[in-house]
Design a protein around this motif. Sequence first.
Motif, PDB file in Angstrom:
ATOM      1  N   LYS A 196       0.808  -1.210   0.000  1.00 54.76           N
ATOM      2  CA  LYS A 196       0.000   0.000   0.000  1.00 54.76           C
ATOM      3  C   LYS A 196       0.847   1.270   0.000  1.00 54.76           C
ATOM      4  O   LYS A 196       0.308   2.373  -0.087  1.00 54.76           O
ATOM      5  CB  LYS A 196      -0.913   0.008   1.231  1.00 54.76           C
ATOM      6  CG  LYS A 196      -1.846  -1.196   1.345  1.00 54.76           C
ATOM      7  CD  LYS A 196      -2.648  -1.139   2.635  1.00 54.76           C
ATOM      8  CE  LYS A 196      -3.502  -2.385   2.814  1.00 54.76           C
ATOM      9  NZ  LYS A 196      -4.575  -2.488   1.824  1.00 54.76           N
ATOM     10  N   PHE A 197       2.161   1.135   0.128  1.00 51.68           N
ATOM     11  CA  PHE A 197       3.021   2.299   0.299  1.00 51.68           C
ATOM     12  C   PHE A 197       3.832   2.591  -0.959  1.00 51.68           C
ATOM     13  O   PHE A 197       4.227   1.684  -1.694  1.00 51.68           O
ATOM     14  CB  PHE A 197       3.977   2.078   1.479  1.00 51.68           C
ATOM     15  CG  PHE A 197       3.291   2.118   2.812  1.00 51.68           C
ATOM     16  CD1 PHE A 197       3.322   3.271   3.589  1.00 51.68           C
ATOM     17  CD2 PHE A 197       2.605   1.018   3.289  1.00 51.68           C
ATOM     18  CE1 PHE A 197       2.697   3.311   4.809  1.00 51.68           C
ATOM     19  CE2 PHE A 197       1.972   1.042   4.517  1.00 51.68           C
ATOM     20  CZ  PHE A 197       2.010   2.199   5.280  1.00 51.68           C
ATOM     21  N   ASP A 198       4.088   3.872  -1.158  1.00 53.21           N
ATOM     22  CA  ASP A 198       4.932   4.329  -2.257  1.00 53.21           C
ATOM     23  C   ASP A 198       6.387   4.044  -1.901  1.00 53.21           C
ATOM     24  O   ASP A 198       6.847   4.404  -0.810  1.00 53.21           O
ATOM     25  CB  ASP A 198       4.708   5.835  -2.457  1.00 53.21           C
ATOM     26  CG  ASP A 198       5.434   6.372  -3.676  1.00 53.21           C
ATOM     27  OD1 ASP A 198       5.777   5.570  -4.556  1.00 53.21           O
ATOM     28  OD2 ASP A 198       5.668   7.590  -3.727  1.00 53.21           O
ATOM     29  N   VAL A 199       7.111   3.408  -2.786  1.00 50.27           N
ATOM     30  CA  VAL A 199       8.497   3.036  -2.513  1.00 50.27           C
ATOM     31  C   VAL A 199       9.424   4.230  -2.723  1.00 50.27           C
ATOM     32  O   VAL A 199       9.353   4.914  -3.745  1.00 50.27           O
ATOM     33  CB  VAL A 199       8.955   1.864  -3.414  1.00 50.27           C
ATOM     34  CG1 VAL A 199      10.421   1.522  -3.144  1.00 50.27           C
ATOM     35  CG2 VAL A 199       8.080   0.644  -3.172  1.00 50.27           C
ATOM     36  N   ILE A 200      10.283   4.473  -1.757  1.00 56.49           N
ATOM     37  CA  ILE A 200      11.362   5.450  -1.907  1.00 56.49           C
ATOM     38  C   ILE A 200      12.604   4.657  -2.296  1.00 56.49           C
ATOM     39  O   ILE A 200      13.119   3.860  -1.509  1.00 56.49           O
ATOM     40  CB  ILE A 200      11.590   6.233  -0.604  1.00 56.49           C
ATOM     41  CG1 ILE A 200      10.333   7.044  -0.259  1.00 56.49           C
ATOM     42  CG2 ILE A 200      12.810   7.151  -0.731  1.00 56.49           C
ATOM     43  CD1 ILE A 200      10.409   7.768   1.067  1.00 56.49           C
ATOM     44  N   TYR A 201      13.069   4.874  -3.513  1.00 55.06           N
ATOM     45  CA  TYR A 201      14.125   4.027  -4.038  1.00 55.06           C
ATOM     46  C   TYR A 201      15.496   4.435  -3.505  1.00 55.06           C
ATOM     47  O   TYR A 201      15.816   5.619  -3.392  1.00 55.06           O
ATOM     48  CB  TYR A 201      14.116   4.059  -5.569  1.00 55.06           C
ATOM     49  CG  TYR A 201      12.871   3.452  -6.153  1.00 55.06           C
ATOM     50  CD1 TYR A 201      12.601   2.099  -5.991  1.00 55.06           C
ATOM     51  CD2 TYR A 201      11.952   4.237  -6.842  1.00 55.06           C
ATOM     52  CE1 TYR A 201      11.451   1.537  -6.504  1.00 55.06           C
ATOM     53  CE2 TYR A 201      10.800   3.678  -7.367  1.00 55.06           C
ATOM     54  CZ  TYR A 201      10.548   2.329  -7.196  1.00 55.06           C
ATOM     55  OH  TYR A 201       9.396   1.769  -7.696  1.00 55.06           O
ATOM     56  N   ASN A 202      16.303   3.439  -3.213  1.00 56.71           N
ATOM     57  CA  ASN A 202      17.627   3.688  -2.658  1.00 56.71           C
ATOM     58  C   ASN A 202      18.567   4.361  -3.651  1.00 56.71           C
ATOM     59  O   ASN A 202      19.522   5.025  -3.248  1.00 56.71           O
ATOM     60  CB  ASN A 202      18.246   2.377  -2.167  1.00 56.71           C
ATOM     61  CG  ASN A 202      17.711   1.975  -0.803  1.00 56.71           C
ATOM     62  OD1 ASN A 202      17.242   2.811  -0.035  1.00 56.71           O
ATOM     63  ND2 ASN A 202      17.766   0.690  -0.504  1.00 56.71           N
ATOM     64  N   GLU A 203      18.303   4.183  -4.945  1.00 58.72           N
ATOM     65  CA  GLU A 203      19.124   4.879  -5.943  1.00 58.72           C
ATOM     66  C   GLU A 203      19.069   6.393  -5.715  1.00 58.72           C
ATOM     67  O   GLU A 203      20.093   7.084  -5.792  1.00 58.72           O
ATOM     68  CB  GLU A 203      18.614   4.560  -7.353  1.00 58.72           C
ATOM     69  CG  GLU A 203      18.886   3.138  -7.810  1.00 58.72           C
ATOM     70  CD  GLU A 203      18.283   2.880  -9.181  1.00 58.72           C
ATOM     71  OE1 GLU A 203      18.932   2.177  -9.979  1.00 58.72           O
ATOM     72  OE2 GLU A 203      17.176   3.370  -9.460  1.00 58.72           O
ATOM     73  N   GLU A 204      17.881   6.865  -5.414  1.00 61.67           N
ATOM     74  CA  GLU A 204      17.699   8.298  -5.150  1.00 61.67           C
ATOM     75  C   GLU A 204      18.483   8.721  -3.909  1.00 61.67           C
ATOM     76  O   GLU A 204      19.179   9.743  -3.908  1.00 61.67           O
ATOM     77  CB  GLU A 204      16.206   8.583  -4.958  1.00 61.67           C
ATOM     78  CG  GLU A 204      15.872   9.984  -4.491  1.00 61.67           C
ATOM     79  CD  GLU A 204      14.405  10.130  -4.111  1.00 61.67           C
ATOM     80  OE1 GLU A 204      14.072  11.130  -3.446  1.00 61.67           O
ATOM     81  OE2 GLU A 204      13.602   9.254  -4.479  1.00 61.67           O
ATOM     82  N   LEU A 205      18.400   7.924  -2.854  1.00 62.00           N
ATOM     83  CA  LEU A 205      19.116   8.248  -1.619  1.00 62.00           C
ATOM     84  C   LEU A 205      20.623   8.250  -1.830  1.00 62.00           C
ATOM     85  O   LEU A 205      21.337   9.137  -1.344  1.00 62.00           O
ATOM     86  CB  LEU A 205      18.762   7.239  -0.525  1.00 62.00           C
ATOM     87  CG  LEU A 205      17.380   7.295   0.099  1.00 62.00           C
ATOM     88  CD1 LEU A 205      17.274   6.249   1.186  1.00 62.00           C
ATOM     89  CD2 LEU A 205      17.105   8.676   0.662  1.00 62.00           C
ATOM     90  N   GLN A 206      21.106   7.247  -2.531  1.00 60.55           N
ATOM     91  CA  GLN A 206      22.544   7.142  -2.744  1.00 60.55           C
ATOM     92  C   GLN A 206      23.057   8.327  -3.572  1.00 60.55           C
ATOM     93  O   GLN A 206      24.138   8.866  -3.287  1.00 60.55           O
ATOM     94  CB  GLN A 206      22.897   5.818  -3.419  1.00 60.55           C
ATOM     95  CG  GLN A 206      24.383   5.494  -3.378  1.00 60.55           C
ATOM     96  CD  GLN A 206      24.677   4.029  -3.622  1.00 60.55           C
ATOM     97  OE1 GLN A 206      23.772   3.201  -3.628  1.00 60.55           O
ATOM     98  NE2 GLN A 206      25.935   3.696  -3.821  1.00 60.55           N
ATOM     99  N   ASP A 207      22.288   8.745  -4.562  1.00 55.43           N
ATOM    100  CA  ASP A 207      22.689   9.905  -5.355  1.00 55.43           C
ATOM    101  C   ASP A 207      22.752  11.167  -4.496  1.00 55.43           C
ATOM    102  O   ASP A 207      23.701  11.966  -4.598  1.00 55.43           O
ATOM    103  CB  ASP A 207      21.716  10.123  -6.519  1.00 55.43           C
ATOM    104  CG  ASP A 207      21.868   9.080  -7.616  1.00 55.43           C
ATOM    105  OD1 ASP A 207      22.905   8.394  -7.637  1.00 55.43           O
ATOM    106  OD2 ASP A 207      20.940   8.948  -8.441  1.00 55.43           O
TER     107      ASP A 207
END
Length: 333
Positions: A196-207
């Motif tokens: 039910k949740f929108d995924v926050i992708y780790n690629e974005e965090l790492q960048d």
Amino acid sequence: MLDRFNRTIDYMRMSITDCCNLRCRYCMPNGMKVPKVPMPEVLSYEQLLEIAEAAVTCGITKFKVTGGEPLVRKDCADFVGRLKRLPGVEQVTMTTNGVLLKENIDKLKLAGLDAVNISLDTLRPEVFRDITGFDKHRDVIEGMEEALAAGIRVKINTVLQRGMNDQEWLQLAGIAKEKPVDVRFIEMMPIGYGKKFDVIYNEELQDRLEQIFPDMEEDVSIHGNGPARYVRIPGFMGSIGFISAIHGKFCSECNRIRLTVTGKLKPCLCYGETYDIREVFASYAGVDTGAYEKRQDELVSLIRKSVLEKPEAHCFEKLAEITETREMIEIGG
């Protein structure tokens, strides 16, 4: 032992309870209707130890004690000690929400616990209450501090949620600057309520992390048995890890099978296929040597079958193909 795809399977996640003392909104929120497993259907510690003995015969020597929340089960620390002392067992670790860690840390240290993963999604007590349903933030922080003081290796597991704690990612990563702790960001798993949740992708965090810390570099040292990819930031005491289930597929390196609290062996988190280990105990009941030896033969056979039937990869990126329909609390995470 090796599976069909030449992966070494040497790690078992072992759920010892489906009970939890928190109500995290993406796992077991208040109002969620998941029937509690009757205690007669929960594997006893003696059964779990027999399964571990058979697993060692199959080359599985590392165990993660999970739940639910494992520390809510009576005598959990004693079980950890008995598991660690089994011949051939190399490592016993635990995943916990940390609420009961402080009061159990001395017993866990004496038991020989090698490391602990603590779930912590926020540094703000009021947000912790919103996420978990309880004012237990201080207990978790104190549990982390006590584990570090006892010399037990600590990892922090963080799941980010949009509009809830997603603006805290840098502060959470900062724990690794001040303490010898690895902070790991885990993408929301599309299992149960997680869908039910929108995924926050780790690629974005790492960048974003790399923009702030351009001297950040890959950390290739061994941090445990999980699929995390780590980076090290100059001046930080610990590392930052990323467990990326969706776009950072790690199946080629998967080394695990799972055992649910009701005795179902799960080759893969993504799929519903299981192998019922309780049937072995029902078929060969008794405390005599003959019954024990028959159980061991059958347990070894079932564990080997589970490993050999392990799929090549999960399909978390294709929601329609996921066949696991149970909640994470039911399958041990």
